[in-house]
Design a protein around this motif. Structure first.
Motif, PDB file in Angstrom:
ATOM      1  N   TYR A 159       0.791  -1.244  -0.030  1.00  0.00           N
ATOM      2  CA  TYR A 159      -0.020  -0.029  -0.005  1.00  0.00           C
ATOM      3  C   TYR A 159       0.903   1.125   0.022  1.00  0.00           C
ATOM      4  O   TYR A 159       0.606   2.165  -0.868  1.00  0.00           O
ATOM      5  N   SER A 160       1.883   1.407   0.898  1.00  0.00           N
ATOM      6  CA  SER A 160       2.653   2.826   0.907  1.00  0.00           C
ATOM      7  C   SER A 160       3.582   2.507  -0.285  1.00  0.00           C
ATOM      8  O   SER A 160       4.121   3.661  -0.593  1.00  0.00           O
ATOM      9  N   ARG A 161       4.040   1.512  -0.902  1.00  0.00           N
ATOM     10  CA  ARG A 161       4.885   1.673  -1.990  1.00  0.00           C
ATOM     11  C   ARG A 161       4.248   1.599  -3.413  1.00  0.00           C
ATOM     12  O   ARG A 161       4.314   0.788  -4.140  1.00  0.00           O
TER      13      ARG A 161
ATOM     14  N   PHE B 160       3.185   5.113  -8.169  1.00  0.00           N
ATOM     15  CA  PHE B 160       3.822   6.357  -8.695  1.00  0.00           C
ATOM     16  C   PHE B 160       4.922   6.807  -7.562  1.00  0.00           C
ATOM     17  O   PHE B 160       5.835   7.521  -7.950  1.00  0.00           O
ATOM     18  N   ARG B 161       4.784   6.394  -6.208  1.00  0.00           N
ATOM     19  CA  ARG B 161       5.827   6.571  -5.415  1.00  0.00           C
ATOM     20  C   ARG B 161       7.335   5.810  -5.757  1.00  0.00           C
ATOM     21  O   ARG B 161       8.505   6.312  -5.858  1.00  0.00           O
ATOM     22  N   ARG B 162       7.090   4.752  -6.497  1.00  0.00           N
ATOM     23  CA  ARG B 162       8.069   3.844  -7.015  1.00  0.00           C
ATOM     24  C   ARG B 162       8.658   4.448  -8.196  1.00  0.00           C
ATOM     25  O   ARG B 162      10.000   4.509  -8.455  1.00  0.00           O
ATOM     26  N   PHE B 163       7.862   5.240  -8.794  1.00  0.00           N
ATOM     27  CA  PHE B 163       8.350   6.059 -10.098  1.00  0.00           C
ATOM     28  C   PHE B 163       9.205   7.324  -9.621  1.00  0.00           C
ATOM     29  O   PHE B 163      10.288   7.506 -10.143  1.00  0.00           O
ATOM     30  N   ILE B 164       8.829   7.702  -8.797  1.00  0.00           N
ATOM     31  CA  ILE B 164       9.647   9.135  -8.155  1.00  0.00           C
ATOM     32  C   ILE B 164      10.669   8.892  -7.194  1.00  0.00           C
ATOM     33  O   ILE B 164      11.699   9.719  -7.022  1.00  0.00           O
ATOM     34  N   ASP B 165      10.937   7.748  -6.964  1.00  0.00           N
ATOM     35  CA  ASP B 165      12.153   7.230  -5.996  1.00  0.00           C
ATOM     36  C   ASP B 165      13.391   7.496  -6.778  1.00  0.00           C
ATOM     37  O   ASP B 165      13.619   7.059  -7.904  1.00  0.00           O
ATOM     38  N   GLY B 166      14.450   8.003  -6.468  1.00  0.00           N
ATOM     39  CA  GLY B 166      15.649   8.259  -7.106  1.00  0.00           C
ATOM     40  C   GLY B 166      15.657   9.295  -8.005  1.00  0.00           C
ATOM     41  O   GLY B 166      16.704   9.613  -8.232  1.00  0.00           O
TER      42      GLY B 166
END
Length: 97
Positions: free
Chosen positions: A67-69, A72-78
């Motif tokens: 839920y937390s990952r 979109f969050r994985r896309f903007i990481d890094g």
């Protein structure tokens, strides 16, 4: 009488100058609805059905991580948190110019 009131409403609010506020409000409402639907359907702490509510507190860490990952969050990481990193580097790093 009702036709006159409808005409007055249209002339006041349906002008081209008001379109941006309608668009901004529509986008904000859309984001809120999307987040509400996401929370109701995928949040591990929200239990809508009675059977799930009786389960109590679950230690399901994998579901919480999913839920937390979200995608979109994985896309903007890094990625850089700057809006225009090339322009920022040009003005802050004189050795490159």
């Amino acid at each position: 009488m009702a036709a006159a009131a409808s005409s007055a409403w249209k002339t006041r609010w349906l002008r081209p100058e008001a379109y941006p506020i309608f668009a901004a409000t529509g986008v904000a409402v859309g984001i809120c609805v999307m987040q509400l639907v996401r929370n109701i359907t995928t949040n591990p702490e929200v239990r809508v059905t009675k059977e799930n509510r009786t389960a109590g507190i679950l230690d399901n860490h994998d579901e919480g991580r999913r839920y937390s990952r979200h995608p979109f969050r994985r896309f903007i990481d890094g990625k850089s948190s700057e809006i225009m990193p090339a322009i920022n580097n040009f003005f802050t790093d004189p050795s490159k110019s």
